[in-house]
Write a protein that holds these residues in place. Sequence first.
Motif, PDB file in Angstrom:
ATOM      1  N   GLN A   1       0.835  -1.174   0.000  1.00 47.60           N
ATOM      2  CA  GLN A   1       0.000   0.000   0.000  1.00 47.60           C
ATOM      3  C   GLN A   1       0.880   1.237   0.000  1.00 47.60           C
ATOM      4  OE1 GLN A   1      -2.517  -0.589   3.458  1.00 47.60           O
ATOM      5  NE2 GLN A   1      -4.247  -1.024   2.122  1.00 47.60           N
ATOM      6  N   VAL A   2       0.355   2.283  -0.614  1.00 49.92           N
ATOM      7  CA  VAL A   2       1.126   3.512  -0.705  1.00 49.92           C
ATOM      8  C   VAL A   2       1.136   4.231   0.635  1.00 49.92           C
ATOM      9  CG1 VAL A   2      -0.872   4.855  -1.498  1.00 49.92           C
ATOM     10  CG2 VAL A   2       1.433   5.609  -2.055  1.00 49.92           C
ATOM     11  N   GLN A   3       2.294   4.757   1.001  1.00 44.60           N
ATOM     12  CA  GLN A   3       2.442   5.593   2.189  1.00 44.60           C
ATOM     13  C   GLN A   3       2.715   7.017   1.716  1.00 44.60           C
ATOM     14  OE1 GLN A   3       5.673   4.507   4.790  1.00 44.60           O
ATOM     15  NE2 GLN A   3       5.283   6.178   6.219  1.00 44.60           N
ATOM     16  N   SER A  27       4.835   2.675  -3.375  1.00 47.71           N
ATOM     17  CA  SER A  27       4.038   2.509  -4.578  1.00 47.71           C
ATOM     18  C   SER A  27       3.951   3.866  -5.258  1.00 47.71           C
ATOM     19  CB  SER A  27       2.647   1.992  -4.232  1.00 47.71           C
ATOM     20  OG  SER A  27       1.886   1.772  -5.404  1.00 47.71           O
ATOM     21  N   ARG A 109      -6.125   6.801   1.698  1.00 42.04           N
ATOM     22  CA  ARG A 109      -4.873   6.877   2.420  1.00 42.04           C
ATOM     23  C   ARG A 109      -4.589   8.339   2.747  1.00 42.04           C
ATOM     24  NH1 ARG A 109      -3.149   2.267   4.399  1.00 42.04           N
ATOM     25  NH2 ARG A 109      -0.978   2.938   4.292  1.00 42.04           N
TER      26      ARG A 109
END
Length: 120
Positions: A1-3, A27, A109
Amino acid sequence: QVQLVESGGGLVQPGGSLRLSCAALGSTLGALASGWYRHPPGKQRELVATITSGGSTNYADSVQGRFTISTDNAKNTLFLQMNTLKPEDTAVYYCTAGIISSRDYVPGRWGQGTQVTVSS
């Protein structure tokens, strides 16, 4: 998952400019839509600007013509260029990644936030 990790906040005088950056770690923003929210002191959080994966942008009336949302070509970084800043732009600004659902932006997010203070 993107942070998501924001940077670029700070103290600026009225009429000045700042550019916020949001790095996507782990990502890319890729096919996601992205947006900036802000939370002014004592007020509700508001959506400031969004950008779709195709590059279409949308702005809150309060920042239209002064703020510009963009991404880099690799879609690794989201930007918010803020010009002609006003004291009422003072807020914690949050970078988000999400989707467009029924024409509405839905964030999934969130970054940790960066403080922007506009004061003389």
